[in-house]
Write a protein that holds these residues in place. Structure first.
Motif, mmCIF file in Angstrom:
data_model
loop_
_atom_site.group_PDB
_atom_site.id
_atom_site.type_symbol
_atom_site.label_atom_id
_atom_site.label_comp_id
_atom_site.label_asym_id
_atom_site.label_seq_id
_atom_site.Cartn_x
_atom_site.Cartn_y
_atom_site.Cartn_z
ATOM 1 N N LEU A 177 0.814 -1.213 0.000
ATOM 2 C CA LEU A 177 0.000 0.000 0.000
ATOM 3 C C LEU A 177 0.847 1.264 0.000
ATOM 4 N N ILE A 178 1.958 1.242 0.739
ATOM 5 C CA ILE A 178 2.845 2.404 0.777
ATOM 6 C C ILE A 178 3.485 2.634 -0.591
ATOM 7 N N ASN A 179 3.919 1.557 -1.237
ATOM 8 C CA ASN A 179 4.500 1.681 -2.575
ATOM 9 C C ASN A 179 3.467 2.178 -3.578
ATOM 10 N N ALA A 180 2.226 1.733 -3.412
ATOM 11 C CA ALA A 180 1.156 2.205 -4.295
ATOM 12 C C ALA A 180 0.919 3.701 -4.090
ATOM 13 N N MET A 181 0.975 4.130 -2.846
ATOM 14 C CA MET A 181 0.799 5.542 -2.520
ATOM 15 C C MET A 181 1.872 6.388 -3.209
ATOM 16 N N ILE A 182 3.111 5.936 -3.131
ATOM 17 C CA ILE A 182 4.223 6.684 -3.717
ATOM 18 C C ILE A 182 4.163 6.634 -5.237
#
Length: 260
Positions: A177-182
């Motif tokens: 999810l964090i990678n998707a956010m970035i």
């Protein structure tokens, strides 16, 4: 004011800790600057071939990547434990923060500084300067947009990591999810249809850390400012609420062994 003084004291202690190994600190900062430059070089090559994509050009990408990088770096510097909050929960390390007369969430996430965040934070300002859209009022908007984007990003981290109260080990999910956010934060918002935009404003609020701040920096509008403010307040409220609900389920990590 009391909690603000406490935060400054924690940040000062964190800074002294990372500066104890100055060569390592400088190396990580320079390394992250180079990493961001290499990553953004892909966009430079892309827009050298395709000058504009649905109204977005390389100048707009400099703005978008700049505010995203600075917001990410600011969170890493000031609230480094937000990236590993689920591990702290699963390993029972919240016990330490619960034993002290300070807000548990605030104390927990602010107790670590990630040195490489200074590279991200600095690169964001360099990216804005290279955008060709630098003005003094735009610079002030860049600072405000970075603060609000950082609030959304930190809130999203806390929200996702707090799921560990219910789901246990979620390192793979949180990283996804964090990678998707970035990743989606850097993309032009005009590339997505209405359903995708809905996701980028709600489930994965990447629009609040990239495209919307970039539009606000490029030209002041009350709508963009209102969207940023509402997004920051809303996601911060949700994150704090979820953490507090999860804290009621928390079980101490202490273990007592009795030998018979």
């Amino acid at each position: 004011m009391k909690e603000l003084k406490f935060l400054f004291a924690v940040w000062q202690a964190n800074l002294q800790s990372v500066m104890e190994y100055r060569v390592s600190f400088i190396t990580q900062v320079i390394g992250m600057l180079l990493n961001n430059f290499i990553y953004f070089a892909i966009w430079i090559i892309f827009f050298d071939r395709f000058k504009e994509v649905r109204g977005w050009g390389i100048s707009d990408m400099y703005l978008t990547f700049g505010v995203l990088a600075s917001a990410f770096g600011l969170v890493a510097l000031l609230f480094g434990n937000a990236f590993t909050l689920s591990e702290i929960i699963n390993q029972g390390r919240l016990d330490y923060y619960l034993s002290l007369p300070r807000p548990v969430l605030l104390h927990t996430v602010s107790s670590r500084m990630i040195s490489s965040g200074m590279g991200d934070f600095t690169y964001g300002f360099l990216s804005y300067a290279l955008s060709g859209q630098y003005t003094w009022d735009g610079f002030l908007r860049f600072i405000l947009a970075t603060l609000l984007a950082a609030t959304v990003f930190a809130s999203f981290l806390i929200l996702v990591q707090s799921l560990a109260f219910w789901m246990g080990v979620i390192s793979n999910l949180s990283n996804l999810l964090i990678n998707a956010m970035i990743t989606f934060g850097i993309y032009p918002i005009t590339l997505f249809d209405n359903y995708a935009k809905l996701i980028l404003f709600t489930v994965i609020p990447a629009a609040f850390v990239g495209a919307i701040p970039a539009e606000f920096i490029r030209a002041f509008t009350w709508q963009a400012l209102a969207e940023l403010l509402l997004g920051a307040v809303f996601f911060l409220f949700i994150a704090v609420t979820i953490f507090r609900l999860g804290l009621k389920r928390y079980e101490s990590g202490s273990a007592i062994q009795v030998e018979l």
